[in-house]
Design a protein around this motif. Structure first.
Motif, PDB file in Angstrom:
ATOM      1  N   CYS A 165       0.716  -1.269  -0.344  1.00 39.76           N
ATOM      2  CA  CYS A 165      -0.001  -0.240   0.165  1.00 39.76           C
ATOM      3  C   CYS A 165       0.714   1.311  -0.118  1.00 39.76           C
ATOM      4  CB  CYS A 165      -0.940  -0.015   1.359  1.00 39.76           C
ATOM      5  SG  CYS A 165      -2.022  -1.462   1.232  1.00 39.76           S
ATOM      6  N   PRO A 166       0.319   2.317  -0.603  1.00 41.79           N
ATOM      7  CA  PRO A 166       1.030   3.634  -0.631  1.00 41.79           C
ATOM      8  C   PRO A 166       0.935   4.105   0.758  1.00 41.79           C
ATOM      9  CG  PRO A 166      -1.115   3.845  -1.721  1.00 41.79           C
ATOM     10  CD  PRO A 166      -0.818   2.159  -1.521  1.00 41.79           C
ATOM     11  N   LEU A 167       1.933   4.877   1.123  1.00 46.85           N
ATOM     12  CA  LEU A 167       1.701   5.978   2.480  1.00 46.85           C
ATOM     13  C   LEU A 167       1.186   7.330   1.719  1.00 46.85           C
ATOM     14  CD1 LEU A 167       4.977   5.003   4.112  1.00 46.85           C
ATOM     15  CD2 LEU A 167       2.580   3.915   4.212  1.00 46.85           C
ATOM     16  N   PRO A 168       0.511   8.157   2.995  1.00 42.76           N
ATOM     17  CA  PRO A 168       0.020   9.557   2.371  1.00 42.76           C
ATOM     18  C   PRO A 168       1.488  10.422   2.126  1.00 42.76           C
ATOM     19  CG  PRO A 168      -0.858   8.740   4.535  1.00 42.76           C
ATOM     20  CD  PRO A 168       0.240   7.684   4.192  1.00 42.76           C
ATOM     21  N   PRO A 169       1.126  11.325   1.325  1.00 37.47           N
ATOM     22  CA  PRO A 169       2.046  12.284   1.301  1.00 37.47           C
ATOM     23  C   PRO A 169       2.361  13.081   2.199  1.00 37.47           C
ATOM     24  CG  PRO A 169       0.050  12.960  -0.158  1.00 37.47           C
ATOM     25  CD  PRO A 169      -0.042  11.817   0.252  1.00 37.47           C
ATOM     26  N   ALA A 170       3.253  13.649   2.494  1.00 38.25           N
ATOM     27  CA  ALA A 170       3.663  14.358   3.806  1.00 38.25           C
ATOM     28  C   ALA A 170       2.879  15.458   4.156  1.00 38.25           C
ATOM     29  CB  ALA A 170       5.083  14.970   3.643  1.00 38.25           C
ATOM     30  N   GLU A 171       1.984  15.997   3.160  1.00 41.93           N
ATOM     31  CA  GLU A 171       1.158  17.379   3.524  1.00 41.93           C
ATOM     32  C   GLU A 171      -0.011  16.721   3.844  1.00 41.93           C
ATOM     33  OE1 GLU A 171       1.299  16.822  -1.014  1.00 41.93           O
ATOM     34  OE2 GLU A 171       2.765  16.608   0.607  1.00 41.93           O
ATOM     35  N   ASN A 172      -0.363  15.338   3.895  1.00 41.45           N
ATOM     36  CA  ASN A 172      -1.532  14.919   4.303  1.00 41.45           C
ATOM     37  C   ASN A 172      -1.727  14.318   5.633  1.00 41.45           C
ATOM     38  OD1 ASN A 172      -2.324  15.579   1.668  1.00 41.45           O
ATOM     39  ND2 ASN A 172      -3.043  13.438   1.262  1.00 41.45           N
ATOM     40  N   ARG A 173      -0.713  14.839   6.322  1.00 43.49           N
ATOM     41  CA  ARG A 173      -0.490  14.376   7.876  1.00 43.49           C
ATOM     42  C   ARG A 173      -1.200  15.492   8.613  1.00 43.49           C
ATOM     43  NH1 ARG A 173       5.983  12.763   7.287  1.00 43.49           N
ATOM     44  NH2 ARG A 173       5.548  11.056   5.820  1.00 43.49           N
ATOM     45  N   LEU A 174      -2.621  15.065   8.916  1.00 41.73           N
ATOM     46  CA  LEU A 174      -3.273  16.216   9.679  1.00 41.73           C
ATOM     47  C   LEU A 174      -3.131  16.313  11.134  1.00 41.73           C
ATOM     48  CD1 LEU A 174      -6.871  15.184   8.198  1.00 41.73           C
ATOM     49  CD2 LEU A 174      -5.103  16.979   7.449  1.00 41.73           C
ATOM     50  N   SER A 175      -3.317  17.543  11.551  1.00 41.48           N
ATOM     51  CA  SER A 175      -2.858  17.751  12.970  1.00 41.48           C
ATOM     52  C   SER A 175      -3.916  17.585  14.019  1.00 41.48           C
ATOM     53  CB  SER A 175      -2.323  19.271  13.177  1.00 41.48           C
ATOM     54  OG  SER A 175      -3.406  20.019  12.673  1.00 41.48           O
ATOM     55  N   VAL A 176      -5.163  17.275  13.223  1.00 40.04           N
ATOM     56  CA  VAL A 176      -6.352  17.232  14.266  1.00 40.04           C
ATOM     57  C   VAL A 176      -6.656  15.840  14.534  1.00 40.04           C
ATOM     58  CG1 VAL A 176      -7.300  19.479  13.523  1.00 40.04           C
ATOM     59  CG2 VAL A 176      -7.973  17.100  12.304  1.00 40.04           C
ATOM     60  N   ALA A 177      -7.445  15.238  15.588  1.00 40.43           N
ATOM     61  CA  ALA A 177      -7.881  14.131  15.471  1.00 40.43           C
ATOM     62  C   ALA A 177      -8.998  13.754  14.843  1.00 40.43           C
ATOM     63  CB  ALA A 177      -7.888  13.779  16.952  1.00 40.43           C
ATOM     64  N   VAL A 178      -8.984  12.765  13.947  1.00 44.01           N
ATOM     65  CA  VAL A 178     -10.204  12.441  13.055  1.00 44.01           C
ATOM     66  C   VAL A 178     -10.904  11.477  13.824  1.00 44.01           C
ATOM     67  CG1 VAL A 178     -11.341  11.810  10.837  1.00 44.01           C
ATOM     68  CG2 VAL A 178      -9.277  13.431  11.008  1.00 44.01           C
ATOM     69  N   GLU A 179     -11.910  11.374  14.650  1.00 42.72           N
ATOM     70  CA  GLU A 179     -12.250  10.445  15.550  1.00 42.72           C
ATOM     71  C   GLU A 179     -13.651   9.846  14.675  1.00 42.72           C
ATOM     72  OE1 GLU A 179     -12.665  12.677  19.253  1.00 42.72           O
ATOM     73  OE2 GLU A 179     -10.821  11.397  19.848  1.00 42.72           O
TER      74      GLU A 179
END
Length: 284
Positions: free
Chosen positions: A252-266
């Motif tokens: 599987c691919p990993l997310p691009p660096a800019e797609n590391r969100l700082s918020v908690a997506v619960e």
């Protein structure tokens, strides 16, 4: 853009919203547990220019400029599109992220290309990971995680190189643009790739729950095609795990660096039970 929750239809009641999600989740789980789905993958073999035999698939295999080649020995065969294949068979070049599925005794065999390499993955219905699968835990669905966003196209698609679940492997995707949205007043954006359906989008992301309650490496979210004003809906209740969350035989691919969100997506799928338990079935 405000963080406004909307239902999938814009008018559905909370009960209808939950029922709609439950039906989507049921179908998603059924597809995941298909007898020849990725939970049935029992091995990952990398083809090389030199001939190799593998203990769980028939034939001697190699790859080259003209794609995978198999030489089947006495008593060995493959079934391709209903046709019995014996002796030598050339598959021809396989496109990146494409593959061919052939029948072998008691299973099917995926002949595919990932990260510039030709691979073999047998898929066996009796593989312990599939047989023992008991579903994936999720956050309870909630309308607050159905968000409005805006798709901002790039001047031209941007080739985007991302890492992979397999160390040393990379994937390259053309990113048509980014999706802008907010969560609790925090402006965010996600680089989007093309989705399965024409015009649709797909995003890979991590967030503050990754490695805590959700799988550490990635999650995926399908997004419908933008309307004429570029508006899209991000329903994070439908954020799903990729195959690498379950099996070490995934690329599987990993997310691009800019797609590391700082918020908690619960919202969406959590870490699979198999990873929480350290179950070795996915490596057997």
């Amino acid at each position: 853009m405000s963080n406004v929750a909307v239902s999938s239809t814009g008018t559905a009641s909370r009960g209808e919203f939950n029922e709609d999600w439950q039906e989507w989740h049921r179908l998603h789980e059924e597809a995941r547990a298909d007898r020849h789905g990725f939970l049935a993958v029992s091995a990952l073999h990398w083809l090389t220019p030199g001939p190799q035999r593998f203990p769980d698939v028939p034939g001697e295999w190699h790859t080259g400029d003209y794609g995978p080649v198999v030489v089947l020995g006495d008593g060995e065969e493959l079934i391709i599109a209903g046709q019995q294949i014996r002796g030598r068979h050339e598959f021809g070049p396989i496109a990146e992220r494409a593959g061919v599925t052939v029948d072998i005794e008691g299973a099917v065999l995926e002949v595919a290309r990932r990260g510039g390499h030709d691979i073999l993955r047998p898929r066996r219905p009796d593989h312990p990971l599939r047989v023992g699968y008991r579903g994936t835990p999720t956050y309870p669905p909630h309308p607050r995680w159905v968000l409005r966003g805006r798709f901002v196209p790039f001047d031209s698609p941007r080739p985007t190189t991302v890492g992979a679940a397999v160390e040393g492997l990379t994937h390259v995707y053309d990113a048509p643009g980014r999706i802008e949205f907010t969560v609790d007043g925090v402006p965010l954006s996600l680089t989007a790739f093309n989705g399965v359906q024409p015009g649709s989008l797909s995003v890979l992301f991590t967030d503050a729950t990754s490695g805590v309650t959700t799988y550490s490496a990635n999650r995926s979210l399908a997004v419908g095609a933008p309307d004429e004003q570029g508006r899209v809906t991000l329903d994070f209740n439908r954020a799903t795990n990729l195959p690498c969350a379950y099996t070490d035989f995934a690329t599987c691919p990993l997310p691009p660096a800019e797609n590391r969100l700082s918020v908690a997506v619960e919202a969406g799928e959590k870490t699979p039970y198999e990873r929480l338990a350290g179950n070795p079935a996915d490596r057997s």
